[in-house]
Motif scaffolding. Structure first.
Motif, PDB file in Angstrom:
ATOM      1  N   ARG A 130       0.672  -0.963   0.069  1.00 23.76           N
ATOM      2  CA  ARG A 130       0.188   0.150   0.001  1.00 23.76           C
ATOM      3  C   ARG A 130       1.152   1.402   0.198  1.00 23.76           C
ATOM      4  NH1 ARG A 130      -2.429   3.865   2.373  1.00 23.76           N
ATOM      5  NH2 ARG A 130      -4.473   4.122   1.435  1.00 23.76           N
TER       6      ARG A 130
ATOM      7  N   ILE B 176       2.417   1.820  -3.619  1.00 23.17           N
ATOM      8  CA  ILE B 176       1.515   2.312  -4.569  1.00 23.17           C
ATOM      9  C   ILE B 176       1.474   3.684  -4.571  1.00 23.17           C
ATOM     10  CG2 ILE B 176      -1.261   2.741  -5.609  1.00 23.17           C
ATOM     11  CD1 ILE B 176      -1.368  -0.514  -4.797  1.00 23.17           C
ATOM     12  N   SER B 177       1.180   4.881  -3.238  1.00 27.41           N
ATOM     13  CA  SER B 177       0.818   5.740  -2.606  1.00 27.41           C
ATOM     14  C   SER B 177       2.123   6.944  -3.271  1.00 27.41           C
ATOM     15  CB  SER B 177      -0.010   5.821  -1.618  1.00 27.41           C
ATOM     16  OG  SER B 177       0.480   5.969  -0.300  1.00 27.41           O
TER      17      SER B 177
ATOM     18  N   GLY C 259       5.710   6.947  -7.242  1.00 22.19           N
ATOM     19  CA  GLY C 259       5.699   8.293  -8.127  1.00 22.19           C
ATOM     20  C   GLY C 259       5.544   7.903  -9.443  1.00 22.19           C
TER      21      GLY C 259
ATOM     22  N   PRO D 230       2.624   1.131  -8.576  1.00 20.71           N
ATOM     23  CA  PRO D 230       1.406   0.325  -8.147  1.00 20.71           C
ATOM     24  C   PRO D 230       2.110  -1.471  -8.457  1.00 20.71           C
ATOM     25  CG  PRO D 230       1.404   1.655 -10.095  1.00 20.71           C
ATOM     26  CD  PRO D 230       2.440   2.059  -9.675  1.00 20.71           C
TER      27      PRO D 230
ATOM     28  N   THR E 214       3.966  14.668  -9.301  1.00 20.37           N
ATOM     29  CA  THR E 214       3.846  14.103  -7.619  1.00 20.37           C
ATOM     30  C   THR E 214       3.113  15.878  -6.963  1.00 20.37           C
ATOM     31  OG1 THR E 214       6.160  15.121  -7.838  1.00 20.37           O
ATOM     32  CG2 THR E 214       5.562  12.584  -8.550  1.00 20.37           C
TER      33      THR E 214
ATOM     34  N   THR F 141       3.649  10.536 -11.158  1.00 21.73           N
ATOM     35  CA  THR F 141       1.798   9.846 -11.042  1.00 21.73           C
ATOM     36  C   THR F 141       1.802   9.786  -8.855  1.00 21.73           C
ATOM     37  OG1 THR F 141       1.605   8.551 -12.529  1.00 21.73           O
ATOM     38  CG2 THR F 141      -0.163   8.642 -11.738  1.00 21.73           C
TER      39      THR F 141
ATOM     40  N   ALA G  33      -0.572   8.745  -5.997  1.00 22.85           N
ATOM     41  CA  ALA G  33      -1.716   8.476  -5.861  1.00 22.85           C
ATOM     42  C   ALA G  33      -2.365   9.132  -4.797  1.00 22.85           C
ATOM     43  CB  ALA G  33      -1.420   6.929  -5.195  1.00 22.85           C
ATOM     44  N   GLU G  34      -1.861  10.205  -3.644  1.00 17.84           N
ATOM     45  CA  GLU G  34      -2.700  10.614  -3.357  1.00 17.84           C
ATOM     46  C   GLU G  34      -3.226  11.872  -3.556  1.00 17.84           C
ATOM     47  OE1 GLU G  34       0.259  11.117   0.069  1.00 17.84           O
ATOM     48  OE2 GLU G  34      -0.633   9.249  -0.415  1.00 17.84           O
TER      49      GLU G  34
ATOM     50  N   ALA H 246      -4.785  -0.043 -10.193  1.00  9.34           N
ATOM     51  CA  ALA H 246      -3.691  -0.307  -8.736  1.00  9.34           C
ATOM     52  C   ALA H 246      -4.947   0.356  -7.752  1.00  9.34           C
ATOM     53  CB  ALA H 246      -2.764  -0.152  -8.910  1.00  9.34           C
TER      54      ALA H 246
END
Lengths: 188, 137
Positions: free
Chosen positions: A59, A62-63, A66, A71, B45, B52, B54-55, B85
């Motif tokens: 997790r 993924i976050s 970047g 992912p 970012t 990329t 996610a947040e 994802a």
């Protein structure tokens, strides 16, 4: 995982160098950022089981990574962690089954087949060799990464380079081999 | 809730903050009258670099969610994989969040215009995906 973070930290420069040949020169930095966040999370709220560790790490990757490796590695580890369930200890065959499921989801997510010059080329042989030993897995993943050198990239940014992608080791396969090396190192 | 409030939201995920914002501006600028479509850019970012986040994606999706679903349009590689994802996570994005398989600019214009005409999520997604059918030569 802390060992993996250490190896990623040590090898970040090499990963970025490989990625500057056929990618966008950020794989090392991205992985370093992701694993630094992983170490922080594991320190502040250590999960109780091996499965929970993998889910938490996935997790976090993924976050924070970047790039596409976030992912992909995130899915690999989360899926593996989920398949390990709540067990407080995990045998190597169980880990192998979990990682096999993880690699399957990575292939689904990225659509990569063996020979496409991606992390799959190190992950698959690594997971299969887990049946022998952790050291064998590390060796097989490393060999898999080296075997990406003559391949022509079929996925990701490198695929746009066509012939020019030949002759360079794939950064994702290289970082995958590092993770297997960390696993073997910890068990030693 | 009035029909106007239930408009589909649109999120633009690009490796570049400038690209995501410019495409959002273009699509909104080409939209005529009708319910105002919530459009959010999730580019680059958090520190402004290329990549990329996610947040940023998750917070953009929550921002445009009016209960009628959220269409996410993406550019390349990690933008696609990160949204996939996040959707697989289950609880990171609004329940009706959909990854749209469409060209980034053309698909976004189609999505925003159709959403402004009151189309539901399925119709917005279909309109955006149809943009692949428009050949340029």
């Amino acid at each position: 995982m802390v060992a993996a973070a250490g190896l990623v930290e040590r090898e970040a420069g090499r990963l970025t160098e490989l990625d500057s040949a056929i990618g966008d020169a950020d794989h090392g930095a991205n992985m370093q950022r992701g694993f630094a966040a992983v170490v922080k999370t594991l320190e502040s709220e250590p999960p109780a089981t091996p499965g929970a560790v993998l889910v938490t790490v996935g997790r976090q990757l993924i976050s924070t990574v970047g790039g596409a490796s976030g992912p992909l590695y995130g899915t690999l580890l989360r899926r593996a962690g989920k398949s390990l369930g709540e067990a407080s200890e995990v045998t190597v065959p169980e880990l192998q089954a979990g990682l096999r499921a993880g690699v399957e989801s990575v292939r689904e997510l990225g659509g990569a087949a063996p020979g496409d010059k991606t992390m799959v080329d190190a992950l698959l042989p690594g997971v299969e060799a887990l049946g022998t030993s952790l050291d064998a897995a590390a060796g097989a993943a490393e060999e898999g990464a080296l075997a990406t050198v003559p391949m022509r990239a079929q996925k990701g940014r490198a695929s746009y380079l066509g012939e020019r992608s030949i002759g360079h080791q794939d950064p994702g396969a290289t970082s995958s081999a590092l993770l297997f090396a960390a696993l073997a190192e910890v068990a030693r | 809730m009035s029909g106007e409030d239930r408009v589909v939201g649109v999120v633009l995920v690009s490796h570049s903050k400038a690209v995501a914002e410019a495409v959002a501006e273009l699509a909104v600028g080409l939209t005529g009258d009708g319910p105002k479509v919530p459009v959010a850019a999730a580019g680059g970012t958090p520190d402004g670099g290329l990549g990329t986040s996610a947040e940023l994606i998750a917070s953009a999706a929550r921002k445009v969610d009016r209960g009628a679903g959220v269409a996410l349009l993406v550019d390349l590689g990690s933008a696609v994989l990160t949204v996939k994802a996040l959707i697989a996570e289950g609880d990171e994005l609004p329940a009706d969040a959909r990854l749209v398989d469409a060209p980034f600019v053309e698909g976004t214009v189609a999505a925003v215009v159709s959403a402004s005409a009151g189309a539901d999520l399925a119709a917005v997604v279909a309109a955006a995906e149809e943009a692949y059918g428009y050949r340029k030569r």
